[in-house]
Design a protein around this motif. Structure first.
Motif, mmCIF file in Angstrom:
data_model
loop_
_atom_site.group_PDB
_atom_site.id
_atom_site.type_symbol
_atom_site.label_atom_id
_atom_site.label_comp_id
_atom_site.label_asym_id
_atom_site.label_seq_id
_atom_site.Cartn_x
_atom_site.Cartn_y
_atom_site.Cartn_z
ATOM 1 N N ARG A 47 0.834 -1.185 0.000
ATOM 2 C CA ARG A 47 0.000 0.000 0.000
ATOM 3 C C ARG A 47 0.877 1.247 0.000
ATOM 4 O O ARG A 47 1.944 1.277 0.618
ATOM 5 C CB ARG A 47 -0.927 0.029 1.227
ATOM 6 C CG ARG A 47 -2.049 -0.988 1.182
ATOM 7 C CD ARG A 47 -3.030 -0.687 0.069
ATOM 8 N NE ARG A 47 -4.156 -1.604 0.058
ATOM 9 C CZ ARG A 47 -4.201 -2.736 -0.620
ATOM 10 N NH1 ARG A 47 -3.143 -3.103 -1.350
ATOM 11 N NH2 ARG A 47 -5.270 -3.506 -0.587
ATOM 12 N N THR A 48 0.405 2.282 -0.705
ATOM 13 C CA THR A 48 1.108 3.554 -0.749
ATOM 14 C C THR A 48 0.593 4.449 0.370
ATOM 15 O O THR A 48 -0.623 4.616 0.522
ATOM 16 C CB THR A 48 0.905 4.243 -2.109
ATOM 17 O OG1 THR A 48 1.417 3.389 -3.149
ATOM 18 C CG2 THR A 48 1.636 5.575 -2.155
ATOM 19 N N GLN A 49 1.509 4.999 1.131
ATOM 20 C CA GLN A 49 1.126 5.863 2.247
ATOM 21 C C GLN A 49 0.734 7.243 1.737
ATOM 22 O O GLN A 49 1.438 7.835 0.918
ATOM 23 C CB GLN A 49 2.280 5.992 3.243
ATOM 24 C CG GLN A 49 1.950 6.868 4.429
ATOM 25 C CD GLN A 49 3.075 6.930 5.439
ATOM 26 O OE1 GLN A 49 2.953 7.589 6.487
ATOM 27 N NE2 GLN A 49 4.181 6.263 5.170
ATOM 28 N N ARG B 259 0.752 10.897 2.129
ATOM 29 C CA ARG B 259 1.602 11.803 2.888
ATOM 30 C C ARG B 259 0.807 12.918 3.566
ATOM 31 O O ARG B 259 1.254 13.495 4.552
ATOM 32 C CB ARG B 259 2.649 12.422 1.959
ATOM 33 C CG ARG B 259 3.633 11.419 1.377
ATOM 34 C CD ARG B 259 4.480 10.770 2.453
ATOM 35 N NE ARG B 259 5.448 9.837 1.918
ATOM 36 C CZ ARG B 259 6.663 10.169 1.501
ATOM 37 N NH1 ARG B 259 7.041 11.427 1.531
ATOM 38 N NH2 ARG B 259 7.485 9.255 1.037
ATOM 39 N N SER B 260 -0.355 13.279 3.032
ATOM 40 C CA SER B 260 -1.109 14.405 3.586
ATOM 41 C C SER B 260 -1.580 14.147 5.007
ATOM 42 O O SER B 260 -1.607 15.054 5.835
ATOM 43 C CB SER B 260 -2.311 14.723 2.691
ATOM 44 O OG SER B 260 -3.166 13.584 2.593
ATOM 45 N N ASP B 261 -1.959 12.902 5.321
ATOM 46 C CA ASP B 261 -2.443 12.612 6.671
ATOM 47 C C ASP B 261 -1.788 11.378 7.300
ATOM 48 O O ASP B 261 -2.162 10.973 8.401
ATOM 49 C CB ASP B 261 -3.964 12.422 6.675
ATOM 50 C CG ASP B 261 -4.404 11.306 5.734
ATOM 51 O OD1 ASP B 261 -3.527 10.694 5.073
ATOM 52 O OD2 ASP B 261 -5.612 11.042 5.643
ATOM 53 N N GLY B 262 -0.799 10.760 6.609
ATOM 54 C CA GLY B 262 -0.106 9.619 7.181
ATOM 55 C C GLY B 262 -0.990 8.411 7.389
ATOM 56 O O GLY B 262 -0.979 7.789 8.451
ATOM 57 N N GLN C 56 4.314 7.794 13.089
ATOM 58 C CA GLN C 56 5.202 8.827 12.554
ATOM 59 C C GLN C 56 6.584 8.268 12.225
ATOM 60 O O GLN C 56 7.257 8.765 11.335
ATOM 61 C CB GLN C 56 5.318 9.955 13.565
ATOM 62 C CG GLN C 56 6.172 11.112 13.097
ATOM 63 C CD GLN C 56 6.276 12.191 14.145
ATOM 64 O OE1 GLN C 56 5.380 12.350 14.957
ATOM 65 N NE2 GLN C 56 7.373 12.919 14.136
ATOM 66 N N ALA C 57 6.995 7.217 12.948
ATOM 67 C CA ALA C 57 8.318 6.641 12.701
ATOM 68 C C ALA C 57 8.441 6.071 11.290
ATOM 69 O O ALA C 57 9.547 5.902 10.774
ATOM 70 C CB ALA C 57 8.616 5.542 13.720
ATOM 71 N N PHE C 58 7.300 5.783 10.628
ATOM 72 C CA PHE C 58 7.323 5.226 9.271
ATOM 73 C C PHE C 58 6.845 6.253 8.247
ATOM 74 O O PHE C 58 6.516 5.886 7.117
ATOM 75 C CB PHE C 58 6.433 3.983 9.204
ATOM 76 C CG PHE C 58 6.845 2.892 10.139
ATOM 77 C CD1 PHE C 58 7.791 1.949 9.768
ATOM 78 C CD2 PHE C 58 6.309 2.814 11.408
ATOM 79 C CE1 PHE C 58 8.188 0.956 10.635
ATOM 80 C CE2 PHE C 58 6.699 1.816 12.290
ATOM 81 C CZ PHE C 58 7.648 0.890 11.904
ATOM 82 N N GLY C 59 6.824 7.521 8.644
ATOM 83 C CA GLY C 59 6.331 8.559 7.742
ATOM 84 C C GLY C 59 7.210 8.794 6.532
ATOM 85 O O GLY C 59 6.763 9.366 5.544
ATOM 86 N N ILE D 37 5.054 17.212 13.953
ATOM 87 C CA ILE D 37 5.823 16.149 13.324
ATOM 88 C C ILE D 37 7.301 16.401 13.572
ATOM 89 O O ILE D 37 7.840 17.447 13.195
ATOM 90 C CB ILE D 37 5.541 16.076 11.812
ATOM 91 C CG1 ILE D 37 4.061 15.737 11.583
ATOM 92 C CG2 ILE D 37 6.441 15.062 11.138
ATOM 93 C CD1 ILE D 37 3.677 15.701 10.129
ATOM 94 N N THR D 38 7.933 15.454 14.246
ATOM 95 C CA THR D 38 9.359 15.552 14.525
ATOM 96 C C THR D 38 10.046 14.292 14.028
ATOM 97 O O THR D 38 9.440 13.225 13.948
ATOM 98 C CB THR D 38 9.621 15.712 16.033
ATOM 99 O OG1 THR D 38 9.029 14.616 16.731
ATOM 100 C CG2 THR D 38 9.029 17.016 16.550
ATOM 101 N N MET D 39 11.326 14.411 13.713
ATOM 102 C CA MET D 39 12.087 13.261 13.252
ATOM 103 C C MET D 39 12.427 12.390 14.441
ATOM 104 O O MET D 39 13.034 12.863 15.405
ATOM 105 C CB MET D 39 13.375 13.713 12.564
ATOM 106 C CG MET D 39 14.176 12.554 11.993
ATOM 107 S SD MET D 39 13.294 11.691 10.671
ATOM 108 C CE MET D 39 13.282 12.953 9.406
ATOM 109 N N PRO D 40 12.027 11.090 14.468
ATOM 110 C CA PRO D 40 12.356 10.218 15.590
ATOM 111 C C PRO D 40 13.856 10.079 15.774
ATOM 112 O O PRO D 40 14.638 10.219 14.833
ATOM 113 C CB PRO D 40 11.710 8.877 15.195
ATOM 114 C CG PRO D 40 10.700 9.231 14.159
ATOM 115 C CD PRO D 40 11.235 10.430 13.452
ATOM 116 N N THR D 41 14.254 9.810 17.011
ATOM 117 C CA THR D 41 15.664 9.651 17.334
ATOM 118 C C THR D 41 16.267 8.507 16.547
ATOM 119 O O THR D 41 15.719 7.411 16.509
ATOM 120 C CB THR D 41 15.839 9.378 18.831
ATOM 121 O OG1 THR D 41 15.198 10.430 19.560
ATOM 122 C CG2 THR D 41 17.306 9.314 19.206
#
Length: 201
Positions: A70-72, A74-77, A90-93, A140-144
């Motif tokens: 499936r294609t994610q 991007r507008s709403d994850g 969010q970790a797979f955004g 939305i933040t970049m996970p560690t």
């Protein structure tokens, strides 16, 4: 069967019950000449075990599913499965295409899996439209440890942040190794503080 010849109108239930009683309390408890005078039950107990443990119900349920691409969005994850939108952590955004495993008869959850190994990476659930209707959104933040390029330290470069300078060398080395894999962390970072104005879109 000879012991049941005189039973009138023998039913399947009576036959099953009689067969079980005979096997458990007569056959397994009687010494057999072919077993050197031992009973089948004693031979089974004394012999090496070749039994395999039965998987639990959850493990069996996870095996009888299909895997789809499936294609994610991007507008709403989110990603769609049979007309139902599932929230993607969010970790797979950063992933455009996802490998999802689910059961058609149970769409209460699905799993994100690694297409190369089949390992389950995260469990996802249908989009909760009620909780999203209030308009508040998490920032939305970049996970560690998740980056598009490794953050390993190179001689003569300034790629290490000043915050990590105070960490032990071994910890910096382990963080650089993990970042080089490109894998998301094994947990989902949540920020459930609805009063924070920064969470409003």
């Amino acid at each position: 069967m000879a012991m049941l010849d005189a039973v009138p109108n023998l039913t399947l239930k009576q036959l099953n019950q009689a067969s079980f009683i005979w096997v458990e309390h007569e056959y397994h408890q009687t010494a057999h000449r072919e077993l050197s005078g031992a009973t089948p039950l004693r031979r089974f107990i004394d012999g090496p075990s070749v039994l395999r443990d039965c998987p639990d119900s959850e493990t069996l349920r996870r095996h009888f599913r299909i895997e789809v691409k499936r294609t994610q969005r991007r507008s709403d994850g989110t990603a769609s499965l049979d007309g139902i939108r599932f929230e993607i952590p969010q970790a797979f955004g950063h992933l455009r295409q996802l490998s999802l495993r689910y059961a058609r008869w149970d769409r209460s959850c699905a799993d994100i899996v690694d297409p190369r190994t089949g390992a389950i990476q995260a469990t996802i659930y249908p989009l909760d439209k009620t909780s999203h209707a209030d308009g508040r959104r998490r920032r939305i933040t970049m996970p560690t440890g998740l980056s598009s390029r490794p953050v390993a330290t190179l001689k003569g470069t300034n790629t290490v942040a000043s915050q990590s300078d105070s960490q032990a060398p071994l910890m910096r080395h382990l963080q650089a190794q993990f970042a080089a894999t490109g894998l998301p962390p094994a947990y989902i970072e949540l920020d459930e503080s609805p009063t924070n104005p920064e969470h409003k879109k």
